[in-house]
Scaffold this motif. Structure first.
Motif, PDB file in Angstrom:
ATOM      1  N   TYR A  45      39.949  39.855  36.132  1.00  0.00           N
ATOM      2  CA  TYR A  45      38.760  39.722  35.294  1.00  0.00           C
ATOM      3  C   TYR A  45      38.957  38.452  34.469  1.00  0.00           C
ATOM      4  CZ  TYR A  45      38.506  44.527  36.813  1.00  0.00           C
ATOM      5  OH  TYR A  45      38.479  45.658  37.601  1.00  0.00           O
ATOM      6  N   SER A  46      38.133  37.429  34.739  1.00  0.00           N
ATOM      7  CA  SER A  46      38.496  36.117  34.220  1.00  0.00           C
ATOM      8  C   SER A  46      37.294  35.186  34.160  1.00  0.00           C
ATOM      9  CB  SER A  46      39.602  35.531  35.101  1.00  0.00           C
ATOM     10  OG  SER A  46      40.168  34.381  34.531  1.00  0.00           O
ATOM     11  N   LEU A  47      37.574  33.935  33.910  1.00  0.00           N
ATOM     12  CA  LEU A  47      36.598  32.859  33.866  1.00  0.00           C
ATOM     13  C   LEU A  47      37.370  31.578  34.148  1.00  0.00           C
ATOM     14  CD1 LEU A  47      33.515  32.506  33.176  1.00  0.00           C
ATOM     15  CD2 LEU A  47      34.244  31.856  30.879  1.00  0.00           C
ATOM     16  N   ALA A  48      36.709  30.571  34.729  1.00  0.00           N
ATOM     17  CA  ALA A  48      37.413  29.363  35.156  1.00  0.00           C
ATOM     18  C   ALA A  48      37.659  28.386  34.014  1.00  0.00           C
ATOM     19  CB  ALA A  48      36.650  28.683  36.286  1.00  0.00           C
ATOM     20  N   THR A  49      38.182  28.891  32.909  1.00  0.00           N
ATOM     21  CA  THR A  49      38.726  28.043  31.864  1.00  0.00           C
ATOM     22  C   THR A  49      40.120  27.599  32.314  1.00  0.00           C
ATOM     23  OG1 THR A  49      39.801  29.870  30.740  1.00  0.00           O
ATOM     24  CG2 THR A  49      37.495  29.426  30.140  1.00  0.00           C
ATOM     25  N   PRO A  50      40.783  26.693  31.591  1.00  0.00           N
ATOM     26  CA  PRO A  50      42.151  26.356  31.993  1.00  0.00           C
ATOM     27  C   PRO A  50      43.071  27.564  32.116  1.00  0.00           C
ATOM     28  CG  PRO A  50      41.339  24.715  30.461  1.00  0.00           C
ATOM     29  CD  PRO A  50      40.292  25.785  30.524  1.00  0.00           C
ATOM     30  N   ASN A  51      42.982  28.510  31.186  1.00  0.00           N
ATOM     31  CA  ASN A  51      43.842  29.686  31.284  1.00  0.00           C
ATOM     32  C   ASN A  51      43.466  30.571  32.468  1.00  0.00           C
ATOM     33  OD1 ASN A  51      45.511  29.070  29.126  1.00  0.00           O
ATOM     34  ND2 ASN A  51      44.223  30.119  27.640  1.00  0.00           N
ATOM     35  N   GLY A  52      42.187  30.689  32.748  1.00  0.00           N
ATOM     36  CA  GLY A  52      41.769  31.465  33.896  1.00  0.00           C
ATOM     37  C   GLY A  52      42.183  30.825  35.209  1.00  0.00           C
ATOM     38  N   GLN A  53      42.106  29.503  35.286  1.00  0.00           N
ATOM     39  CA  GLN A  53      42.467  28.798  36.514  1.00  0.00           C
ATOM     40  C   GLN A  53      43.940  28.969  36.869  1.00  0.00           C
ATOM     41  OE1 GLN A  53      41.200  24.679  36.630  1.00  0.00           O
ATOM     42  NE2 GLN A  53      39.303  25.196  35.572  1.00  0.00           N
ATOM     43  N   LEU A  59      47.261  32.849  42.678  1.00  0.00           N
ATOM     44  CA  LEU A  59      46.885  33.817  43.715  1.00  0.00           C
ATOM     45  C   LEU A  59      46.546  33.115  45.026  1.00  0.00           C
ATOM     46  CD1 LEU A  59      44.813  36.269  41.511  1.00  0.00           C
ATOM     47  CD2 LEU A  59      46.912  36.847  42.759  1.00  0.00           C
ATOM     48  N   GLU A  60      45.823  32.018  44.943  1.00  0.00           N
ATOM     49  CA  GLU A  60      45.503  31.275  46.164  1.00  0.00           C
ATOM     50  C   GLU A  60      46.760  30.648  46.778  1.00  0.00           C
ATOM     51  OE1 GLU A  60      42.700  31.235  47.853  1.00  0.00           O
ATOM     52  OE2 GLU A  60      41.731  32.545  46.381  1.00  0.00           O
ATOM     53  N   GLU A  61      47.686  30.197  45.954  1.00  0.00           N
ATOM     54  CA  GLU A  61      48.948  29.663  46.469  1.00  0.00           C
ATOM     55  C   GLU A  61      49.762  30.768  47.154  1.00  0.00           C
ATOM     56  OE1 GLU A  61      49.835  26.676  46.811  1.00  0.00           O
ATOM     57  OE2 GLU A  61      49.300  25.405  45.096  1.00  0.00           O
ATOM     58  N   LEU A  62      49.792  31.950  46.566  1.00  0.00           N
ATOM     59  CA  LEU A  62      50.516  33.063  47.180  1.00  0.00           C
ATOM     60  C   LEU A  62      49.928  33.420  48.544  1.00  0.00           C
ATOM     61  CD1 LEU A  62      50.986  35.280  44.012  1.00  0.00           C
ATOM     62  CD2 LEU A  62      52.838  34.239  45.340  1.00  0.00           C
ATOM     63  N   LEU A  63      48.603  33.457  48.627  1.00  0.00           N
ATOM     64  CA  LEU A  63      47.964  33.753  49.901  1.00  0.00           C
ATOM     65  C   LEU A  63      48.243  32.658  50.926  1.00  0.00           C
ATOM     66  CD1 LEU A  63      44.584  35.148  48.546  1.00  0.00           C
ATOM     67  CD2 LEU A  63      46.354  36.443  49.749  1.00  0.00           C
ATOM     68  N   VAL A 249      45.018  24.867  45.196  1.00  0.00           N
ATOM     69  CA  VAL A 249      44.614  24.483  43.837  1.00  0.00           C
ATOM     70  C   VAL A 249      43.115  24.227  43.801  1.00  0.00           C
ATOM     71  CG1 VAL A 249      44.868  22.732  42.040  1.00  0.00           C
ATOM     72  CG2 VAL A 249      46.891  23.592  43.241  1.00  0.00           C
ATOM     73  N   GLN A 250      42.607  23.544  44.803  1.00  0.00           N
ATOM     74  CA  GLN A 250      41.167  23.275  44.865  1.00  0.00           C
ATOM     75  C   GLN A 250      40.376  24.581  44.945  1.00  0.00           C
ATOM     76  OE1 GLN A 250      40.565  20.432  48.082  1.00  0.00           O
ATOM     77  NE2 GLN A 250      42.395  19.319  47.455  1.00  0.00           N
ATOM     78  N   ARG A 251      40.869  25.547  45.714  1.00  0.00           N
ATOM     79  CA  ARG A 251      40.180  26.837  45.787  1.00  0.00           C
ATOM     80  C   ARG A 251      40.280  27.585  44.460  1.00  0.00           C
ATOM     81  NH1 ARG A 251      42.783  26.800  50.814  1.00  0.00           N
ATOM     82  NH2 ARG A 251      44.406  28.239  50.077  1.00  0.00           N
ATOM     83  N   GLY A 252      41.492  27.597  43.884  1.00  0.00           N
ATOM     84  CA  GLY A 252      41.692  28.338  42.642  1.00  0.00           C
ATOM     85  C   GLY A 252      40.817  27.842  41.508  1.00  0.00           C
ATOM     86  N   ARG A 253      40.529  26.548  41.486  1.00  0.00           N
ATOM     87  CA  ARG A 253      39.688  25.984  40.427  1.00  0.00           C
ATOM     88  C   ARG A 253      38.231  26.420  40.561  1.00  0.00           C
ATOM     89  NH1 ARG A 253      38.809  20.704  39.969  1.00  0.00           N
ATOM     90  NH2 ARG A 253      38.434  20.989  37.744  1.00  0.00           N
TER      91      ARG A 253
END
Length: 287
Positions: A45-53, A59-63, A249-253
């Motif tokens: 549960y989040s938002l794409a702020t720096p902390n959310g990113q 998670l995207e790196e782990l996948l 990183v591009q996906r996670g952002r």
């Protein structure tokens, strides 16, 4: 200094409820609001702020590294609408700040809040992006907590007074610009001697620092690149470009991003295919 003010702090501070805004001097829920739950064990549960990113990048790196157990559902928390004060969110994070994670993979759900805590929890859970060697692990955690400790000066200090405060106060901007440039110098000196913050390997320390300091030197955080002369921090720029080139990183952002170019906004993320089919440009396209 040219600033002057006729404000004198009262003996006892009181809350002006009519002033509005998101902040308030008390904790707890303001309304009942259950959180949605998807099909994956990890619910973010989040938002794409720096902390959310930070968390969506990890998670995207782990996948991308083959950790299928890191599949997750990401739900947007619209802080402008007060979602962070809903009862369901407060149950996961009593501090009412994004991001918050619920791990439902075990017999009992595990709540994790604070972005640095979530990064450490996931890195330990999957045995990835956290060095096993004790000295390298200590270096990684030192830089992780350096970022967590410096965030208030960069965000709540410089970012607030430079970009968001209703009145430009030279003293406040000068004070926090000086500290932000000092922090950039700390980072630049480290990256002059090391490819990444913890050494030769990319770790959660880099994932934590990149949305803040990478965003600052790349110009999308506060629009302050010229003001801070970021071209002087060439090792930070090299590091930021290296990390930004990573597809994960591009996906996670993009995850939980609610503004900007519609092609970069993935409001909810439930499957890897969502990046190809459910960004806002595609959802808004005429049928």
């Amino acid at each position: 200094m040219s600033d002057s003010s006729d404000y004198t702090p009262p003996k006892i501070w009181t809350w002006n409820r009519q002033a509005g805004g998101l902040n308030r001097p008390i904790a707890g829920a303001t309304h009942d609001q259950e959180l949605p739950v998807g099909r994956h064990p990890l619910q973010l549960y989040s938002l794409a702020t720096p902390n959310g990113q930070k968390v969506t990048i990890l998670l995207e790196e782990l996948l991308a590294a083959g950790h299928d157990g890191a599949e997750y559902d990401a739900w947007p928390i619209r802080i402008g609408q007060g979602d962070q004060f809903g009862s369901g969110f407060v149950d996961i994070n009593p501090n009412s700040k994004i991001p918050a994670l619920l791990d439902r993979s075990g017999p009992e759900p595990v709540r994790v809040f604070e972005s640095g805590s979530i990064l450490l929890y996931l890195a330990e859970k999957f045995g990835a992006f956290l060095p096993a060697d004790p000295a390298a692990r200590a270096e990684c955690l030192s830089w992780l907590f350096w970022q967590m400790g410096s965030a208030p000066s960069l965000g709540g200090g410089f970012g607030h007074f430079y970009a968001f405060a209703p009145t430009k106060i030279q003293y406040a901007i000068d004070r926090f610009a000086m500290e932000t440039k000092r922090l950039l110098d700390v980072l630049d000196r480290r990256l002059a001697a090391s490819a990444y913050l913890a050494g030769s390997e990319y770790t959660i320390a880099d994932i934590a620092a990149f949305p803040w300091y990478g965003g600052l030197v790349k110009g999308w955080l506060y629009g302050a690149a010229d003001f801070l002369s970021v071209q002087d921090y060439r090792h930070v720029l090299r590091w930021a470009d290296t990390i930004l080139a990573r597809p994960a990183v591009q996906r996670g952002r993009m995850v939980n991003r609610l503004s900007g170019d519609p092609s970069t906004q993935l409001h909810e993320r439930h499957d890897a295919a969502d990046f190809d089919t459910r960004t806002q440009d595609k959802l808004n396209a005429p049928s």
